[in-house]
Design a protein around this motif. Structure first.
Motif, PDB file in Angstrom:
ATOM      1  N   ILE A 142       0.848  -1.194   0.000  1.00  0.00           N
ATOM      2  CA  ILE A 142       0.000   0.000   0.000  1.00  0.00           C
ATOM      3  C   ILE A 142       0.885   1.246   0.000  1.00  0.00           C
ATOM      4  N   GLN A 143       1.854   1.280   0.900  1.00  0.00           N
ATOM      5  CA  GLN A 143       2.720   2.451   1.014  1.00  0.00           C
ATOM      6  C   GLN A 143       3.532   2.681  -0.261  1.00  0.00           C
ATOM      7  N   ARG A 198      -2.321   2.178  -6.304  1.00  0.00           N
ATOM      8  CA  ARG A 198      -2.156   1.506  -7.589  1.00  0.00           C
ATOM      9  C   ARG A 198      -1.869   0.015  -7.413  1.00  0.00           C
ATOM     10  N   LEU A 199      -2.905  -0.684  -7.002  1.00  0.00           N
ATOM     11  CA  LEU A 199      -2.857  -2.143  -6.869  1.00  0.00           C
ATOM     12  C   LEU A 199      -3.935  -2.747  -7.757  1.00  0.00           C
ATOM     13  N   THR A 200      -3.850  -4.047  -7.980  1.00  0.00           N
ATOM     14  CA  THR A 200      -4.857  -4.761  -8.741  1.00  0.00           C
ATOM     15  C   THR A 200      -6.191  -4.706  -8.016  1.00  0.00           C
ATOM     16  N   LEU A 201      -7.251  -4.454  -8.766  1.00  0.00           N
ATOM     17  CA  LEU A 201      -8.581  -4.361  -8.173  1.00  0.00           C
ATOM     18  C   LEU A 201      -9.113  -5.737  -7.798  1.00  0.00           C
ATOM     19  N   PRO A 202      -9.892  -5.816  -6.719  1.00  0.00           N
ATOM     20  CA  PRO A 202     -10.577  -7.074  -6.393  1.00  0.00           C
ATOM     21  C   PRO A 202     -11.561  -7.410  -7.516  1.00  0.00           C
ATOM     22  N   THR A 203     -11.800  -8.699  -7.718  1.00  0.00           N
ATOM     23  CA  THR A 203     -12.575  -9.125  -8.895  1.00  0.00           C
ATOM     24  C   THR A 203     -14.041  -9.437  -8.632  1.00  0.00           C
ATOM     25  N   THR A 204     -14.435  -9.578  -7.378  1.00  0.00           N
ATOM     26  CA  THR A 204     -15.827  -9.903  -7.060  1.00  0.00           C
ATOM     27  C   THR A 204     -16.282  -9.057  -5.867  1.00  0.00           C
TER      28      THR A 204
END
Length: 105
Positions: free
Chosen positions: A9-10, A23-29
């Protein structure tokens, strides 16, 4: 659920004018989104409330008690623009204050 650490996160937090983008991958559900939000809150001592779902977005109010004042921000996850970000809530909050809070925890 996507695994991420406090350091992830940091490392992937970017301050913009109106928000702090993560800027991380989004959750999918929807379930993974709830798990992501719960994990994020646990890592940074936020309380999650006032969740709201839309067709392509999730929003929730995050509150952290930091001394004599609460830190509040909105967690926004939007699949249409493929982004996760935090927006300050209230006149006493700012994106830089949120950024510094994430590094103190």
């Amino acid at each position: 659920m996507q695994n991420f650490t406090k350091e992830d996160i940091q490392q992937h937090a970017v301050v913009n004018e109106q928000s702090l983008e993560i800027r991380l991958t989004l959750p999918t559900t929807p379930l993974k989104t709830q798990q992501w939000a719960a994990r994020f809150c646990a890592m940074f001592n936020f309380k999650l409330s006032e969740t709201d779902w839309g067709a392509d977005r999730f929003q929730a109010l995050l509150t952290a008690n930091k001394g004599d004042a609460d830190m509040q921000c909105m967690l926004c996850i939007e699949w249409l623009c493929e982004a996760i970000w935090l927006e300050p809530v209230g006149t006493q909050q700012s994106t830089s204050a949120i950024f510094h809070y994430l590094f103190q925890k």
